[in-house]
Design a protein around this motif. Sequence first.
Motif, short mmCIF file in Angstrom:
data_model
loop_
_atom_site.label_atom_id
_atom_site.label_comp_id
_atom_site.label_asym_id
_atom_site.label_seq_id
_atom_site.Cartn_x
_atom_site.Cartn_y
_atom_site.Cartn_z
N ALA A 118 17.34 19.06 40.16
CA ALA A 118 17.88 20.19 39.41
C ALA A 118 18.55 19.70 38.13
CB ALA A 118 18.86 20.97 40.27
N ALA A 119 19.31 18.60 38.24
CA ALA A 119 19.97 18.03 37.06
C ALA A 119 18.94 17.57 36.04
CB ALA A 119 20.85 16.85 37.49
N TYR A 120 17.83 17.02 36.53
CA TYR A 120 16.75 16.57 35.63
C TYR A 120 16.22 17.74 34.80
CZ TYR A 120 11.99 15.37 34.21
OH TYR A 120 10.84 15.20 33.49
N PHE A 121 15.87 18.84 35.45
CA PHE A 121 15.28 19.97 34.73
C PHE A 121 16.29 20.66 33.82
CE2 PHE A 121 12.18 19.66 38.25
CZ PHE A 121 11.02 19.57 37.48
N ILE A 122 17.55 20.71 34.23
CA ILE A 122 18.58 21.31 33.37
C ILE A 122 18.78 20.45 32.13
CG2 ILE A 122 21.04 21.84 33.19
CD1 ILE A 122 20.95 22.58 36.20
N ALA A 123 18.88 19.13 32.33
CA ALA A 123 19.06 18.22 31.20
C ALA A 123 17.85 18.26 30.28
CB ALA A 123 19.31 16.79 31.70
N LYS A 124 16.66 18.33 30.86
CA LYS A 124 15.45 18.37 30.05
C LYS A 124 15.37 19.65 29.23
CE LYS A 124 10.45 17.72 30.32
NZ LYS A 124 9.27 17.49 31.20
N PHE A 125 15.87 20.74 29.78
CA PHE A 125 15.87 22.02 29.07
C PHE A 125 16.81 21.97 27.85
CE2 PHE A 125 17.70 26.24 28.36
CZ PHE A 125 16.55 26.99 28.12
N TYR A 126 17.98 21.37 28.03
CA TYR A 126 18.98 21.34 26.96
C TYR A 126 18.77 20.19 25.97
CZ TYR A 126 21.74 25.05 29.09
OH TYR A 126 22.17 26.26 29.59
N TYR A 127 18.13 19.10 26.45
CA TYR A 127 17.91 17.94 25.59
C TYR A 127 16.44 17.53 25.63
CZ TYR A 127 22.96 17.75 26.36
OH TYR A 127 24.30 18.05 26.47
N PRO A 128 15.55 18.35 25.09
CA PRO A 128 14.11 18.09 25.21
C PRO A 128 13.66 16.80 24.52
CG PRO A 128 14.51 19.88 23.66
CD PRO A 128 15.82 19.59 24.34
N GLU A 129 14.25 16.48 23.37
CA GLU A 129 13.78 15.32 22.61
C GLU A 129 13.95 14.00 23.36
OE1 GLU A 129 14.41 13.21 18.24
OE2 GLU A 129 15.08 15.28 18.58
N PRO A 130 15.14 13.71 23.93
CA PRO A 130 15.27 12.46 24.70
C PRO A 130 14.31 12.39 25.89
CG PRO A 130 17.43 13.36 24.21
CD PRO A 130 16.42 14.42 23.85
N PRO A 168 10.37 8.62 28.56
CA PRO A 168 9.29 8.05 29.36
C PRO A 168 8.44 7.04 28.60
CG PRO A 168 9.45 10.41 29.72
CD PRO A 168 10.37 10.08 28.58
N GLN A 169 8.32 7.21 27.29
CA GLN A 169 7.53 6.28 26.48
C GLN A 169 8.21 4.93 26.34
OE1 GLN A 169 5.93 8.20 22.81
NE2 GLN A 169 6.87 10.07 23.59
N SER A 170 9.52 4.90 26.59
CA SER A 170 10.28 3.65 26.48
C SER A 170 10.26 2.84 27.77
CB SER A 170 11.73 3.96 26.10
OG SER A 170 11.81 4.71 24.91
N LEU A 171 9.89 3.46 28.88
CA LEU A 171 9.91 2.78 30.17
C LEU A 171 8.69 1.88 30.34
CD1 LEU A 171 11.03 5.69 32.52
CD2 LEU A 171 12.45 3.83 31.62
N ASN A 172 8.81 0.92 31.23
CA ASN A 172 7.68 0.06 31.58
C ASN A 172 6.88 0.76 32.68
OD1 ASN A 172 5.98 -2.02 32.52
ND2 ASN A 172 7.45 -3.57 31.84
N THR A 173 5.90 1.54 32.24
CA THR A 173 5.12 2.36 33.19
C THR A 173 4.37 1.50 34.20
OG1 THR A 173 4.88 4.02 31.45
CG2 THR A 173 3.44 4.22 33.36
N SER A 228 20.86 7.67 26.36
CA SER A 228 20.51 9.07 26.10
C SER A 228 20.65 9.84 27.40
CB SER A 228 19.07 9.19 25.59
OG SER A 228 18.14 8.85 26.61
N GLU A 229 20.52 11.15 27.31
CA GLU A 229 20.58 12.00 28.50
C GLU A 229 19.46 11.64 29.47
OE1 GLU A 229 22.77 13.80 25.25
OE2 GLU A 229 20.69 13.09 25.40
N PHE A 230 18.31 11.28 28.94
CA PHE A 230 17.19 10.89 29.81
C PHE A 230 17.54 9.67 30.65
CE2 PHE A 230 13.64 8.01 30.57
CZ PHE A 230 12.80 8.81 31.33
#
Length: 205
Positions: A47-59, A64-69, A136-138
Amino acid sequence: MKTTPLKSSLGIFPKSWSEKSAGRIPGNIPIWVGILSELTEFGIFFAAYFIAKFYYPEPFVEGPQSLNTSLGVANTIVLLASSYFMAKAMSYIRLGNTAKCERYLWLALFCGCTYLVIKTYEFHWNDLQGFSTNTSEFFTVYYYMTFNHFLHVGWASCAILWVILRLRAGAYSAENNVGLEALAVYWHMIDLMWILIFPLLYVLR
């Protein structure tokens, strides 16, 4: 899990076990209380993930592009393999084959330890890139979710070792394996949580 006559006839499940387990919830009440509490905890994280993603879409697009996939994919494969080995361990204890059960438990434990090593290296790799909970929030959400899951894999791996020792002491058999079954259910829950965490943090933009 209800067993069909076809599955019984093919020998996938021992008849005596399938008859006893029909309509029965695997594991025991304490482990399900624990699992439900863990699911509630992870539910709050999601729930925290989706709320944060809604308010801070850019991070959450850049994060995910910064992580070692590749490391995330490796850990996904490792945990899927561990669930397979755990399922095989359960199938062999139900057949009364403690030797093969122990062998697959060791393989599941090896996978659990491999996950911990890979995840530790990933945290170190992130640190070298300058990523932290304050980046970042992400990354705040990323570290809370993945470190929490890391802890669950850690103590569940210790539980596998304890079950192996109990198995060697003769605590489990084809007729009495509820403790091992409870561990298997918990382990599959941990695996399922990672299957949900991985696409949210490593794939979705």
